[in-house]
Write an enzyme that holds these catalytic residues in place. Structure first.
Site, PDB file in Angstrom:
ATOM      1  N   ARG A 103      60.331   5.654  91.242  1.00 42.12           N
ATOM      2  CA  ARG A 103      61.136   6.030  90.087  1.00 42.12           C
ATOM      3  C   ARG A 103      61.275   4.904  89.080  1.00 42.12           C
ATOM      4  NH1 ARG A 103      60.971   9.499  87.009  1.00 42.12           N
ATOM      5  NH2 ARG A 103      60.692  10.811  88.851  1.00 42.12           N
ATOM      6  N   LYS A 170      72.851 -11.147  57.519  1.00 43.25           N
ATOM      7  CA  LYS A 170      72.838  -9.770  57.043  1.00 43.25           C
ATOM      8  C   LYS A 170      74.005  -9.535  56.089  1.00 43.25           C
ATOM      9  CE  LYS A 170      70.764  -6.731  59.310  1.00 43.25           C
ATOM     10  NZ  LYS A 170      70.424  -5.589  60.198  1.00 43.25           N
ATOM     11  N   GLU A 203      69.415 -11.318  54.112  1.00 44.63           N
ATOM     12  CA  GLU A 203      69.312  -9.937  53.652  1.00 44.63           C
ATOM     13  C   GLU A 203      69.807  -9.829  52.214  1.00 44.63           C
ATOM     14  OE1 GLU A 203      71.712  -5.882  54.564  1.00 44.63           O
ATOM     15  OE2 GLU A 203      70.701  -6.766  56.299  1.00 44.63           O
ATOM     16  N   ASP A 225      66.745  -4.838  51.676  1.00 46.00           N
ATOM     17  CA  ASP A 225      67.397  -3.778  52.442  1.00 46.00           C
ATOM     18  C   ASP A 225      67.692  -2.557  51.582  1.00 46.00           C
ATOM     19  OD1 ASP A 225      68.627  -2.863  54.930  1.00 46.00           O
ATOM     20  OD2 ASP A 225      70.496  -2.954  53.809  1.00 46.00           O
TER      21      ASP A 225
END
Length: 286
Positions: A103, A170, A203, A225
């Site tokens: 598995r 960011k 960013e 962005d």
């Protein structure tokens, strides 16, 4: 595993042992109850979907961790184009061990092959441009090592592995710091005070922020962005090769080629890992 610094023997062993502990616990009681200890059997990894195969090398490590007596004969290596009916490998050895590993091997390979298949399909859309396809940190907790590995197998490029190996400023960092210049200057001070050398990406959300990043300098890459292709083309002209450019934000299979045509070096697509499906396969006794 070449050119992927996160794919160390220690990291892979830790992942495999943690995953086995989750699945096996104090024993695979189904196999212990039903299968004689001395039984030796074979099983083959049967492909049931079409795409790009990933996880074969990892499967070998899993089988080896479960039982070094297991022997694997690989027919199709990672990166192979596959279709229903293909056999990736045959494993032979103690039957209980084959069943214990089954598995985890399938879970990893099905997910990795789904990611590699999507990555390969999107990479083909970049033909004729200089753009490279990047992944993101939008990964499954504790499974990132496999997901980023699958992106590379599919022909993509890994972005930073985590928060520790790159500085990415960011929008929230920029807003909290007080703007583009303030965020970059604070980063320079931090790197100097800690003696660290890390690439710095900033960013930007509009061309004014791109210009501010250029005026400030001291960065490795500028992220564009959620910009339109027209804005990206303007940014490419404005930057004029001084820094790498990365397009990001809501880029889909339908818009990817248009983004690549703007001239950016990189395109990051979170869907590579957060939205890729699985490629069906099974481990069959024979």
């Amino acid at each position: 595993m070449k050119n992927s610094p996160y794919l160390t023997p220690d990291a892979l062993t830790t992942f495999i042992r943690t995953a086995l502990a989750e699945d096996v616990g104090d024993g695979d009681h189904s196999s212990l109850a039903a299968i004689p200890a001395a039984a030796r059997k074979r099983a083959r990894l049967l492909v049931k979907g079409e795409g790009v195969l990933a996880g074969v090398e990892l499967a070998q490590l899993i089988f080896r961790e479960v039982d070094p007596a297991l022997q694997i004969a690989v027919d199709l290596p990672d990166g192979s184009r596959i279709r229903p009916g293909d056999v990736a490998f045959v494993v032979e050895g103690p039957a209980r061990s084959i069943l214990t590993a089954e598995r985890l091997v399938l879970n990893c390979m099905q997910r990795m092959s789904g990611i590699a298949t999507l990555t390969a399909r999107l990479t083909e859309l970049l033909a004729g441009t200089k753009a490279r396809l990047l992944d993101t940190r939008k990964t499954t907790p504790n499974f990132r090592i496999c997901e980023k590995w699958a992106v590379v197998i599919g022909g993509g490029v890994n972005h930073r592995y985590g928060l520790f190996d790159m500085i990415m400023l960011k929008d929230n960092h920029v807003d909290y710091a007080g703007g583009i210049r303030a965020a970059i200057e604070a980063t320079h001070a931090y790197l100097a005070s800690t003696g660290r050398t890390l690439p710095v990406e900033i960013e930007t959300r509009n061309l004014a922020e791109v210009q501010e990043a250029l005026d400030t300098g001291g960065i490795s890459r500028i992220m564009l962005d959620n910009m339109t292709p027209d804005q990206m083309r303007e940014a490419v002209e404005l930057v004029a090769g001084r820094y790498e450019l990365e397009a990001s934000g809501g880029i889909t299979e339908e818009t990817l080629a248009a983004v690549a045509a703007t001239g950016v070096e990189y395109i990051s697509v979170g869907a590579l890992t957060h939205s890729a499906g699985t490629l069906d396969m099974s481990l069959k006794a024979f």
